[in-house]
Design a protein around this motif. Structure first.
Motif, mmCIF file in Angstrom:
data_model
loop_
_atom_site.group_PDB
_atom_site.id
_atom_site.type_symbol
_atom_site.label_atom_id
_atom_site.label_comp_id
_atom_site.label_asym_id
_atom_site.label_seq_id
_atom_site.Cartn_x
_atom_site.Cartn_y
_atom_site.Cartn_z
ATOM 1 N N VAL A 123 -27.506 35.445 24.916
ATOM 2 C CA VAL A 123 -28.230 34.214 25.244
ATOM 3 C C VAL A 123 -28.754 34.273 26.670
ATOM 4 N N GLN A 124 -29.803 33.509 26.875
ATOM 5 C CA GLN A 124 -30.370 33.332 28.213
ATOM 6 C C GLN A 124 -30.996 31.947 28.245
ATOM 7 N N VAL A 125 -30.521 31.115 29.149
ATOM 8 C CA VAL A 125 -31.035 29.757 29.272
ATOM 9 C C VAL A 125 -32.040 29.722 30.415
ATOM 10 N N ASP A 126 -33.286 29.391 30.077
ATOM 11 C CA ASP A 126 -34.349 29.262 31.071
ATOM 12 C C ASP A 126 -34.463 27.779 31.425
ATOM 13 N N GLU A 127 -33.747 27.404 32.480
ATOM 14 C CA GLU A 127 -33.671 25.994 32.851
ATOM 15 C C GLU A 127 -35.050 25.401 33.111
ATOM 16 N N GLN A 128 -35.915 26.138 33.749
ATOM 17 C CA GLN A 128 -37.252 25.629 34.077
ATOM 18 C C GLN A 128 -38.051 25.291 32.805
ATOM 19 N N ARG A 129 -37.998 26.177 31.822
ATOM 20 C CA ARG A 129 -38.713 25.910 30.562
ATOM 21 C C ARG A 129 -38.113 24.716 29.827
ATOM 22 N N LEU A 130 -36.784 24.628 29.832
ATOM 23 C CA LEU A 130 -36.143 23.495 29.156
ATOM 24 C C LEU A 130 -36.483 22.184 29.852
ATOM 25 N N ARG A 131 -36.471 22.186 31.165
ATOM 26 C CA ARG A 131 -36.791 20.965 31.923
ATOM 27 C C ARG A 131 -38.246 20.544 31.718
ATOM 28 N N ALA A 132 -39.139 21.510 31.476
ATOM 29 C CA ALA A 132 -40.534 21.169 31.204
ATOM 30 C C ALA A 132 -40.650 20.359 29.912
ATOM 31 N N LEU A 133 -39.792 20.639 28.946
ATOM 32 C CA LEU A 133 -39.804 19.900 27.683
ATOM 33 C C LEU A 133 -38.982 18.625 27.744
ATOM 34 N N ALA A 134 -37.902 18.673 28.500
ATOM 35 C CA ALA A 134 -36.957 17.539 28.524
ATOM 36 C C ALA A 134 -36.328 17.441 29.907
ATOM 37 N N PRO A 135 -36.979 16.729 30.828
ATOM 38 C CA PRO A 135 -36.479 16.651 32.205
ATOM 39 C C PRO A 135 -35.043 16.129 32.329
ATOM 40 N N ASP A 136 -34.607 15.319 31.384
ATOM 41 C CA ASP A 136 -33.270 14.727 31.460
ATOM 42 C C ASP A 136 -32.216 15.500 30.669
ATOM 43 N N LEU A 137 -32.587 16.642 30.114
ATOM 44 C CA LEU A 137 -31.654 17.432 29.306
ATOM 45 C C LEU A 137 -30.478 17.914 30.150
ATOM 46 N N ASP A 138 -29.285 17.814 29.599
ATOM 47 C CA ASP A 138 -28.085 18.328 30.273
ATOM 48 C C ASP A 138 -28.012 19.840 30.006
ATOM 49 N N VAL A 139 -28.688 20.606 30.846
ATOM 50 C CA VAL A 139 -28.788 22.047 30.661
ATOM 51 C C VAL A 139 -27.419 22.712 30.743
ATOM 52 N N ALA A 140 -26.561 22.209 31.595
ATOM 53 C CA ALA A 140 -25.212 22.780 31.709
ATOM 54 C C ALA A 140 -24.448 22.625 30.392
ATOM 55 N N ALA A 141 -24.601 21.503 29.729
ATOM 56 C CA ALA A 141 -23.923 21.295 28.444
ATOM 57 C C ALA A 141 -24.485 22.228 27.376
ATOM 58 N N VAL A 142 -25.800 22.430 27.392
ATOM 59 C CA VAL A 142 -26.417 23.358 26.447
ATOM 60 C C VAL A 142 -25.894 24.770 26.689
ATOM 61 N N ALA A 143 -25.854 25.180 27.950
ATOM 62 C CA ALA A 143 -25.347 26.515 28.295
ATOM 63 C C ALA A 143 -23.892 26.667 27.864
ATOM 64 N N GLN A 144 -23.090 25.639 28.039
ATOM 65 C CA GLN A 144 -21.684 25.683 27.627
ATOM 66 C C GLN A 144 -21.577 25.828 26.107
ATOM 67 N N HIS A 145 -22.423 25.109 25.380
ATOM 68 C CA HIS A 145 -22.429 25.199 23.921
ATOM 69 C C HIS A 145 -22.797 26.618 23.475
ATOM 70 N N LEU A 146 -23.834 27.180 24.088
ATOM 71 C CA LEU A 146 -24.257 28.540 23.758
ATOM 72 C C LEU A 146 -23.166 29.553 24.081
ATOM 73 N N ASP A 147 -22.471 29.361 25.194
ATOM 74 C CA ASP A 147 -21.357 30.241 25.543
ATOM 75 C C ASP A 147 -20.287 30.203 24.446
ATOM 76 N N GLY A 148 -20.036 29.017 23.919
ATOM 77 C CA GLY A 148 -19.080 28.892 22.824
ATOM 78 C C GLY A 148 -19.525 29.651 21.585
ATOM 79 N N LEU A 149 -20.826 29.616 21.276
ATOM 80 C CA LEU A 149 -21.337 30.360 20.129
ATOM 81 C C LEU A 149 -21.183 31.866 20.328
ATOM 82 N N VAL A 150 -21.452 32.338 21.542
ATOM 83 C CA VAL A 150 -21.284 33.766 21.843
ATOM 84 C C VAL A 150 -19.817 34.161 21.680
ATOM 85 N N ARG A 151 -18.907 33.306 22.128
ATOM 86 C CA ARG A 151 -17.480 33.612 21.995
ATOM 87 C C ARG A 151 -17.048 33.624 20.533
#
Length: 133
Positions: free
Chosen positions: A48-76
């Motif tokens: 996985v790779q989270v591109d915070e800038q691209r995500l913020r362009a679509l959803a400025p209020d998105l909790d990117v840290a929570a998304v990254a944590q969720h993705l980390d769980g999927l990788v595990r």
């Protein structure tokens, strides 16, 4: 991408792309990961790779840290890390099914694609570079 011709040393594999869909209503998505499963080679791995800038362009209020944590769980889960919970202790086929299940959450899996390869790790890296990075 996989070669259209199959060599004798090739084995079937399946993969899906993980996407972040901040607003289901808008239907916009950013590819954030790839998961590859090759049963004969006993290979299941995700990158996985989270591109915070691209995500913020679509959803400025998105909790990117929570998304990254969720993705980390999927990788595990893909890695079979027992600290990721009971699903991570299941066999690879069942874990791949979980990791690619249809979901209405912010992180969604694409349809499953298939191919043939002789090196699942190299295939994962190639797909990741092409589809995510």
């Amino acid at each position: 991408m996989p070669s259209p011709e199959r060599a004798p040393s090739d084995d079937a594999f399946a993969y899906a792309i993980w996407r972040v869909v901040p607003s289901v209503e808008r239907g916009e998505a950013v590819n954030v990961g790839v998961v590859v499963f090759c049963r004969r080679r006993r290979f299941l791995k995700a990158l996985v790779q989270v591109d915070e800038q691209r995500l913020r362009a679509l959803a400025p209020d998105l909790d990117v840290a929570a998304v990254a944590q969720h993705l980390d769980g999927l990788v595990r889960v893909a890695d079979g890390d027992p600290s990721a919970g009971a699903i991570a202790t299941m066999d690879q086929s069942d874990r791949f099914g979980f990791l690619t299940a249809t979901s209405s959450t912010i992180v969604q899996a694409s349809p499953i694609h298939t191919g043939f390869c002789d090196d699942p790790e190299a295939t994962l890296q190639r797909l990741f570079r092409r589809l995510v990075a």
